[in-house]
Design a protein around this motif. Sequence first.
Motif, PDB file in Angstrom:
ATOM      1  N   SER A  15       0.827  -1.210   0.000  1.00 43.18           N
ATOM      2  CA  SER A  15       0.000   0.000   0.000  1.00 43.18           C
ATOM      3  C   SER A  15       0.860   1.258   0.000  1.00 43.18           C
ATOM      4  O   SER A  15       0.567   2.222  -0.705  1.00 43.18           O
ATOM      5  CB  SER A  15      -0.922   0.013   1.215  1.00 43.18           C
ATOM      6  OG  SER A  15      -1.845  -1.030   1.138  1.00 43.18           O
ATOM      7  N   TYR A  18       2.501   1.585  -3.516  1.00 41.82           N
ATOM      8  CA  TYR A  18       1.521   2.034  -4.503  1.00 41.82           C
ATOM      9  C   TYR A  18       1.130   3.499  -4.276  1.00 41.82           C
ATOM     10  O   TYR A  18       0.930   4.249  -5.225  1.00 41.82           O
ATOM     11  CB  TYR A  18       0.281   1.154  -4.486  1.00 41.82           C
ATOM     12  CG  TYR A  18       0.450  -0.150  -5.216  1.00 41.82           C
ATOM     13  CD1 TYR A  18       0.914  -0.182  -6.521  1.00 41.82           C
ATOM     14  CD2 TYR A  18       0.144  -1.356  -4.602  1.00 41.82           C
ATOM     15  CE1 TYR A  18       1.072  -1.375  -7.192  1.00 41.82           C
ATOM     16  CE2 TYR A  18       0.291  -2.551  -5.265  1.00 41.82           C
ATOM     17  CZ  TYR A  18       0.754  -2.558  -6.566  1.00 41.82           C
ATOM     18  OH  TYR A  18       0.906  -3.737  -7.227  1.00 41.82           O
ATOM     19  N   ILE A  72      -4.062   1.260  -9.581  1.00 46.02           N
ATOM     20  CA  ILE A  72      -3.563   0.656  -8.348  1.00 46.02           C
ATOM     21  C   ILE A  72      -4.453  -0.516  -7.919  1.00 46.02           C
ATOM     22  O   ILE A  72      -3.959  -1.569  -7.523  1.00 46.02           O
ATOM     23  CB  ILE A  72      -3.461   1.705  -7.213  1.00 46.02           C
ATOM     24  CG1 ILE A  72      -2.311   2.662  -7.505  1.00 46.02           C
ATOM     25  CG2 ILE A  72      -3.284   1.046  -5.863  1.00 46.02           C
ATOM     26  CD1 ILE A  72      -2.207   3.830  -6.565  1.00 46.02           C
TER      27      ILE A  72
END
Length: 75
Positions: A15, A18, A72
């Motif tokens: 996370s 990204y 994403i």
Amino acid sequence: MLLLGVVSLQGVLASIIYSLIGLAVFVLGFYVIRFILPYDVHKEIETDQNTALGIVIGSFIIGLAIIIAAAISGG
């Protein structure tokens, strides 16, 4: 109730990566639009109160954010 077992270090790291890549693409896209436009965006929006340009830049930001979010999430 604490859900520590659901969150993994690999998921958190992915996370963060990204998010950083998405932010970099977003900033790059904003600088490209500023380079393409034939006038100073900051001066037009802030000094000259150009509402139409503000709407165009805002629309660009929302559109780019949607594209980055879709890339994403894989959708």
